[in-house]
Structure formats: C-alpha cells, structure tokens
Design a protein around this motif. Structure first.
Motif, PDB file in Angstrom:
ATOM      1  N   PHE A 213      76.366 -14.186  78.910  1.00  0.00           N
ATOM      2  CA  PHE A 213      76.709 -14.038  77.496  1.00  0.00           C
ATOM      3  C   PHE A 213      76.338 -12.635  77.004  1.00  0.00           C
ATOM      4  N   TYR A 214      75.178 -12.152  77.421  1.00  0.00           N
ATOM      5  CA  TYR A 214      74.716 -10.827  77.006  1.00  0.00           C
ATOM      6  C   TYR A 214      75.639  -9.728  77.528  1.00  0.00           C
ATOM      7  N   ASN A 215      76.093  -9.876  78.772  1.00  0.00           N
ATOM      8  CA  ASN A 215      76.993  -8.876  79.346  1.00  0.00           C
ATOM      9  C   ASN A 215      78.349  -8.862  78.652  1.00  0.00           C
ATOM     10  N   ALA A 216      78.753  -9.998  78.085  1.00  0.00           N
ATOM     11  CA  ALA A 216      80.006 -10.036  77.327  1.00  0.00           C
ATOM     12  C   ALA A 216      79.833  -9.363  75.981  1.00  0.00           C
ATOM     13  N   ASP A 217      78.734  -9.628  75.315  1.00  0.00           N
ATOM     14  CA  ASP A 217      78.425  -9.016  74.024  1.00  0.00           C
ATOM     15  C   ASP A 217      76.939  -9.187  73.777  1.00  0.00           C
ATOM     16  N   HIS A 218      76.245  -8.083  73.501  1.00  0.00           N
ATOM     17  CA  HIS A 218      74.787  -8.151  73.353  1.00  0.00           C
ATOM     18  C   HIS A 218      74.372  -9.159  72.294  1.00  0.00           C
ATOM     19  N   GLU A 219      75.074  -9.149  71.151  1.00  0.00           N
ATOM     20  CA  GLU A 219      74.734 -10.080  70.083  1.00  0.00           C
ATOM     21  C   GLU A 219      74.968 -11.527  70.503  1.00  0.00           C
ATOM     22  N   TYR A 220      76.065 -11.767  71.215  1.00  0.00           N
ATOM     23  CA  TYR A 220      76.414 -13.096  71.730  1.00  0.00           C
ATOM     24  C   TYR A 220      75.243 -13.657  72.537  1.00  0.00           C
ATOM     25  N   GLY A 221      74.749 -12.874  73.481  1.00  0.00           N
ATOM     26  CA  GLY A 221      73.643 -13.316  74.315  1.00  0.00           C
ATOM     27  C   GLY A 221      72.335 -13.448  73.556  1.00  0.00           C
ATOM     28  N   GLU A 222      72.058 -12.491  72.669  1.00  0.00           N
ATOM     29  CA  GLU A 222      70.789 -12.500  71.944  1.00  0.00           C
ATOM     30  C   GLU A 222      70.685 -13.703  71.012  1.00  0.00           C
ATOM     31  N   ARG A 223      71.790 -14.076  70.374  1.00  0.00           N
ATOM     32  CA  ARG A 223      71.749 -15.213  69.441  1.00  0.00           C
ATOM     33  C   ARG A 223      71.474 -16.525  70.186  1.00  0.00           C
ATOM     34  N   ILE A 224      72.110 -16.681  71.343  1.00  0.00           N
ATOM     35  CA  ILE A 224      71.866 -17.903  72.123  1.00  0.00           C
ATOM     36  C   ILE A 224      70.439 -17.908  72.663  1.00  0.00           C
ATOM     37  N   ALA A 225      69.985 -16.748  73.138  1.00  0.00           N
ATOM     38  CA  ALA A 225      68.616 -16.652  73.663  1.00  0.00           C
ATOM     39  C   ALA A 225      67.585 -16.993  72.589  1.00  0.00           C
ATOM     40  N   LYS A 226      67.831 -16.541  71.371  1.00  0.00           N
ATOM     41  CA  LYS A 226      66.894 -16.806  70.276  1.00  0.00           C
ATOM     42  C   LYS A 226      66.780 -18.301  70.006  1.00  0.00           C
ATOM     43  N   HIS A 227      67.907 -18.994  69.977  1.00  0.00           N
ATOM     44  CA  HIS A 227      67.892 -20.432  69.728  1.00  0.00           C
ATOM     45  C   HIS A 227      67.170 -21.196  70.851  1.00  0.00           C
ATOM     46  N   LEU A 228      67.314 -20.691  72.086  1.00  0.00           N
ATOM     47  CA  LEU A 228      66.701 -21.359  73.233  1.00  0.00           C
ATOM     48  C   LEU A 228      65.291 -20.862  73.499  1.00  0.00           C
ATOM     49  N   LYS A 229      64.833 -19.896  72.641  1.00  0.00           N
ATOM     50  CA  LYS A 229      63.484 -19.322  72.782  1.00  0.00           C
ATOM     51  C   LYS A 229      63.312 -18.689  74.172  1.00  0.00           C
ATOM     52  N   LEU A 230      64.332 -17.936  74.570  1.00  0.00           N
ATOM     53  CA  LEU A 230      64.296 -17.243  75.849  1.00  0.00           C
ATOM     54  C   LEU A 230      64.163 -15.750  75.610  1.00  0.00           C
ATOM     55  N   THR A 231      63.539 -15.067  76.561  1.00  0.00           N
ATOM     56  CA  THR A 231      63.429 -13.607  76.513  1.00  0.00           C
ATOM     57  C   THR A 231      64.394 -13.018  77.517  1.00  0.00           C
ATOM     58  N   LEU A 232      65.271 -12.156  77.038  1.00  0.00           N
ATOM     59  CA  LEU A 232      66.221 -11.527  77.944  1.00  0.00           C
ATOM     60  C   LEU A 232      65.497 -10.595  78.896  1.00  0.00           C
ATOM     61  N   PRO A 233      65.879 -10.573  80.169  1.00  0.00           N
ATOM     62  CA  PRO A 233      65.235  -9.652  81.120  1.00  0.00           C
ATOM     63  C   PRO A 233      65.529  -8.210  80.746  1.00  0.00           C
ATOM     64  N   LYS A 234      64.618  -7.326  81.081  1.00  0.00           N
ATOM     65  CA  LYS A 234      64.791  -5.896  80.739  1.00  0.00           C
ATOM     66  C   LYS A 234      66.019  -5.333  81.427  1.00  0.00           C
ATOM     67  N   LYS A 235      66.236  -5.694  82.671  1.00  0.00           N
ATOM     68  CA  LYS A 235      67.387  -5.199  83.424  1.00  0.00           C
ATOM     69  C   LYS A 235      68.411  -6.305  83.509  1.00  0.00           C
ATOM     70  N   GLN A 236      69.567  -6.074  82.901  1.00  0.00           N
ATOM     71  CA  GLN A 236      70.608  -7.120  82.908  1.00  0.00           C
ATOM     72  C   GLN A 236      71.310  -7.159  84.255  1.00  0.00           C
ATOM     73  N   GLY A 237      71.936  -8.277  84.505  1.00  0.00           N
ATOM     74  CA  GLY A 237      72.653  -8.486  85.776  1.00  0.00           C
ATOM     75  C   GLY A 237      72.017  -9.630  86.524  1.00  0.00           C
ATOM     76  N   VAL A 238      72.827 -10.332  87.263  1.00  0.00           N
ATOM     77  CA  VAL A 238      72.330 -11.495  87.987  1.00  0.00           C
ATOM     78  C   VAL A 238      73.047 -11.593  89.319  1.00  0.00           C
ATOM     79  N   LYS A 239      72.328 -11.958  90.304  1.00  0.00           N
ATOM     80  CA  LYS A 239      72.938 -12.153  91.615  1.00  0.00           C
ATOM     81  C   LYS A 239      73.591 -13.512  91.666  1.00  0.00           C
ATOM     82  N   THR A 240      74.864 -13.577  92.045  1.00  0.00           N
ATOM     83  CA  THR A 240      75.584 -14.832  92.164  1.00  0.00           C
ATOM     84  C   THR A 240      76.130 -14.963  93.570  1.00  0.00           C
ATOM     85  N   THR A 241      76.367 -16.197  93.970  1.00  0.00           N
ATOM     86  CA  THR A 241      76.873 -16.424  95.331  1.00  0.00           C
ATOM     87  C   THR A 241      78.141 -17.211  95.280  1.00  0.00           C
TER      88      THR A 241
END
Length: 496
Positions: A468-496
């Motif tokens: 969500f953050y990679n699509a739009d910073h605000e998009y990701g931040e708003r969801i993270a706030k509701h879930l009480k999550l802290t976004l990692p300093k370095k964005q990106g995720v390994k997927t398989t």
C-alpha cells in the motif's frame, strides 16, 4: 489457518507423481510475453486437478443468476473485425448472460465483498461466442499457473472449514501484482448493489481480425445504463441477513416488470505496433489500458428481456468457455487467457459431462457438424455419418482454411519460465486509482481494508502494508496507523 514451521527446512514441492517443481510462479512461455506452451504439464496438472476438487457445483462462480436477451449493433466496426454479428447496423444477436459471485458457495449471500462474474454467451450465425468476464477490468494475478492457489485462499481453510483472513492476505502480501484489484475490491465498488447496477468487462486482451487479415488487440466493456450503485460495508452486512438472495430477486423481478436492464457495449483498440512500443505489457490482466490513449469505441447495446423458466436447466447448466470465439475474434498472448482457454471447457466436461454443448442453453443456434460421438448425455448427434476425418464420403463436414487466422509473429522467442514480476510496476496504477478517489471514498477504502486485514497475523499485515505504501505513501500510512503498525525505514519486500 497458516501454521509456522519451526526449526524445519522447507519441503520440496513436487507434482502428484513426485517430480520436483522448479518454478510454481511462472508458466512456460514462448518469449517473455507468451503465449503459453501446452508442454507445461505442471500448469495443466494443477488446473485439471483444480477443476475436479468440488462436486457438483462450480469451483468458482458457484452462485449465479441469468437471463436472456440480445445484443444490438449500433455502430460499424467492420474495419476492425469480420465477425458476422457486427456486419449490419441494428443487427440483433440472441444472448444469455450469467452473473455471479466468485468465491462463495451456492448458498452464500449475494452481498459479499467479492468480484462479480459477468459472462455473456452470444448465439451468432457462425457459432457461440462466450465472453467470460467480471465486473472489474483487471484481476488479482497475471499467470494462470497461480489460479488454483489464489482461489484456495478465497475458499475455506481445509482443516477448520471456515474462511481464513490469514490465507487471503498471506497470498496477497506475497503477490504484489494483486494490489490493483485489491484496491478495487475494498473500494466503494467492492460490493455492487445489484447485477443491473454494475459494469461488465471481458478483462483480458483479445484480438480482432478484419476481412483483410489485419489484426488489432482489443478489450471489451459493458457499461451499465442503470447507473453504478454499490452497498457500503454496513449495508451489505444488513442485506446478508435480510435477503441473502437480493441480487437474484432484483434481476428476475425487474425483467418480469418489463424494466429490462441494458448496457453500452464498447471496445478499446490497440494496434500491434502500439503494443510493441507501450511501456507496460498490454496482455497483463492486472493492468488497464488508458482511456485517454485508447478511448472507448461504442459498438451497440446489450439488453436482457427474458427470464429462464427452469433455473437448473438454464442457469446452473449454462456453460461458458473463453475458448469459444467466432471468426473475426481471436485470442492474445495474455497468460491468464491462455490458461482459461484450456481450463474452462475442461471444467465443463467434468461438471456437466462430455456433451455439455448439446444442452439447450449451450447449444449453438446455427447449424453445427463435427466428428465427436458418444459419451455422457450424447443426443445421438451425427446419425450414420462417419466419426473420423479425413474420409471419402461426400456431404460430410470438411475444413475450410479460409477461417484460419493470420500468423502471429512472436519473434525469435526463447521458451523459458519468465518471472512475471520482473520489469512490472505493480504499484503505480493502484496508487493512481487511490488518488482519483475523493476523501470520503479513500476513508471508506481504508476502513474496509483495515476491517479485513486486522484479522490477519501481524507479520502478514506488515508485509502487505509495504505494498500500500509503495502505491501511495498516504495510502499505506493511513492503514498502518489504524493497525498500529510502524512502517519499516527501508521500503520493499521480498516475495516469492
């Protein structure tokens, strides 16, 4: 329920015959953009097994509603296609349309947050054309080899036999190509109010071929003339309790009252030359085509005006296969479409029987002849004619090479399993869609996602938030706030 493996190495994935699988994410294609090769037995085995996992209802789109009507041509598109159903203005072609939810069983509620099936069978003078799509122009995945895995996440946990958010969000968080569709699913358009008040899309890229053998790529759209109407999350919860069959009831009753629903039928057209130069893969089912660059071209009107008289015979036994295209309409290297060309008719033969095309709702309205004989539910088609070809008997069905499509140049392709994520941007279009929404629409989108994602494990939440953050910073931040999550300093995720 997803169980963590502790102090154990991952097990080796194999076929049912014990043969190790080297790649379970990418089908075997001729070149990076396809098409898919029939020698990809692993994909074939997965899809064939998947088609046989449930008896007797459909694996997907189990609960549906249907009606008859016609498609009326209003505009000349003969420069794009030689298909005879388009050769005259005001020409009408009979059709049968089936609407459905995707993930639920036959007894599930019509108001689920779920894509809606929008399948159209046109009984043309040159055979049946099945345009089998959804109410969204895209899908969660772009490679058919992943389809059984995706649908498993939308069904019930094999141990607890309940829907499990961990399964759903685990798959999505490891499949960033799903983000565009996830954004639509949890937006205001995620729960259509009725089947009459939603659009339909062929979704895949198809081809059109004119009488000079010129090919263009195209997408098909059905735009509702009733206007778009959707249910909020609260309205949907209430509707599921008050009337779980509300969409079926609405469609049937509207037609009985003479309020015939209709849709504008439109196409988008892209030349082969444009497809070579466009910055994204135009055959990618997770991508839309810009309406500014490839505007909608009006073709005609689809109207539904007759209800079935026997639900089982006409709706439950209706069978749609993307492999059914008529002369002038063709396929594309779309990997999902290529998988469905094989998978859908295979599912129908399993579910309904070898001769499912002979059932009245599926039977062509034009003359038809072939050399298929016998099998379950055969109506004795063919009489005393030979059941083989070639033969020396006059008056038997013969091929006509005038109907062959022109060759498709895929260049000097190298057959391999190409990583479908390499070079693909899975975030920009989802972010563009988010930024197009009003503040109120964005708020409801965030609330809908949070209400679902909060039920998943924290590690899955953290993985999905990055998308969500990679699509739009605000998009990701708003969801993270509701879930009480802290976004990692370095964005990106390994997927398989």
């Amino acid at each position: 329920m997803i169980r963590k493996q502790k102090d154990k190495q991952d097990q080796l994935l194999t076929t049912a015959s014990g043969i190790p699988v080297g790649d379970n994410q990418n089908s075997l294609t001729a070149g990076e953009r396809g098409p898919v090769l029939i020698q990809d037995y692993h994909m074939m085995e997965k899809l064939a097994h998947f088609n046989r996992e449930r008896i007797p209802e459909r694996i997907v789109h189990a609960k549906g509603s249907g009606a008859y009507g016609h498609l009326t041509v209003k505009h000349d598109i003969s420069k794009y296609t030689c298909a005879k159903l388009f050769d005259e203005i005001n020409k009408k072609t009979e059709c049968f349309v089936r609407f459905s939810t995707v993930g639920g069983e036959q007894g599930s509620a019509d108001a689920e947050r779920d894509p809606r099936g929008f399948a159209v069978k046109l009984y043309t003078e040159e055979g049946n054309w099945d345009l089998v799509g959804n109410n969204t122009p895209i899908f969660f995945i772009r490679d058919g080899v992943k389809f059984p895995d995706f649908i498993h996440t939308q069904k019930r946990c094999p141990m607890r036999h309940v829907k499990d958010p961990n399964m759903m969000w685990d798959f999505w968080s490891l499949s960033p190509e799903s983000l565009h569709q996830v954004t639509i699913l949890f937006s205001d358009r995620g729960i259509p109010a009725t089947y009459r008040h939603m659009n339909g899309y062929g979704s895949h890229t198809f081809s059109m071929i004119n009488d000079k053998g010129k090919r263009v790529w195209c997408k098909f759209h059905f735009k509702t003339n009733q206007g778009i109407m959707n249910l909020s999350a609260n309205q949907a919860e209430r509707m599921k309790g008050e009337d779980p069959d509300h969409a079926q009831r609405d469609l049937f009753d509207a037609i009985e009252r003479g309020e015939y629903p209709s849709w504008r039928f439109c196409i988008q057209v892209m030349s082969e030359e444009q497809a070579e130069k466009v910055e994204f893969n135009p055959f990618d089912l997770t991508k839309v085509w810009s309406h500014k660059m490839w505007p909608l071209i009006d073709v005609g009107v689809l109207e539904l005006n007759r209800n079935p008289v026997n639900y089982f015979a006409e709706v439950e036994q209706s069978a749609f296969s993307p492999s059914d295209v008529v002369p002038g309409i063709g396929f594309s290297p779309d990997k999902m479409l290529q998988a469905r060309i094989m998978s859908y008719p295979d599912a129908q033969r399993y579910r309904l029987g070898t001769n499912y095309q002979q059932l009245d709702v599926n039977r062509p309205r034009c003359p038809y002849e072939n050399y298929q004989r016998d099998g379950q539910m055969s109506q004795g088609f063919g009489g005393d004619q030979p059941n083989y070809d070639p033969n020396s008997i006059q008056g038997t069905p013969k091929e006509n090479r005038e109907y062959n499509e022109p060759a498709l140049d895929i260049g000097h392709a190298i057959v391999d399993r190409y990583d479908h994520r390499k070079g693909n941007d899975d975030f920009t279009q989802a972010g563009d869609l988010y930024r197009l929404m009003t503040d109120d629409e964005q708020q409801r989108l965030v609330e809908n996602i949070v209400n679902s994602l909060k039920n998943a494990n924290k590690v899955i939440q953290e993985r999905q938030i990055v998308h969500f953050y990679n699509a739009d910073h605000e998009y990701g931040e708003r969801i993270a706030k509701h879930l009480k999550l802290t976004l990692p300093k370095k964005q990106g995720v390994k997927t398989t």
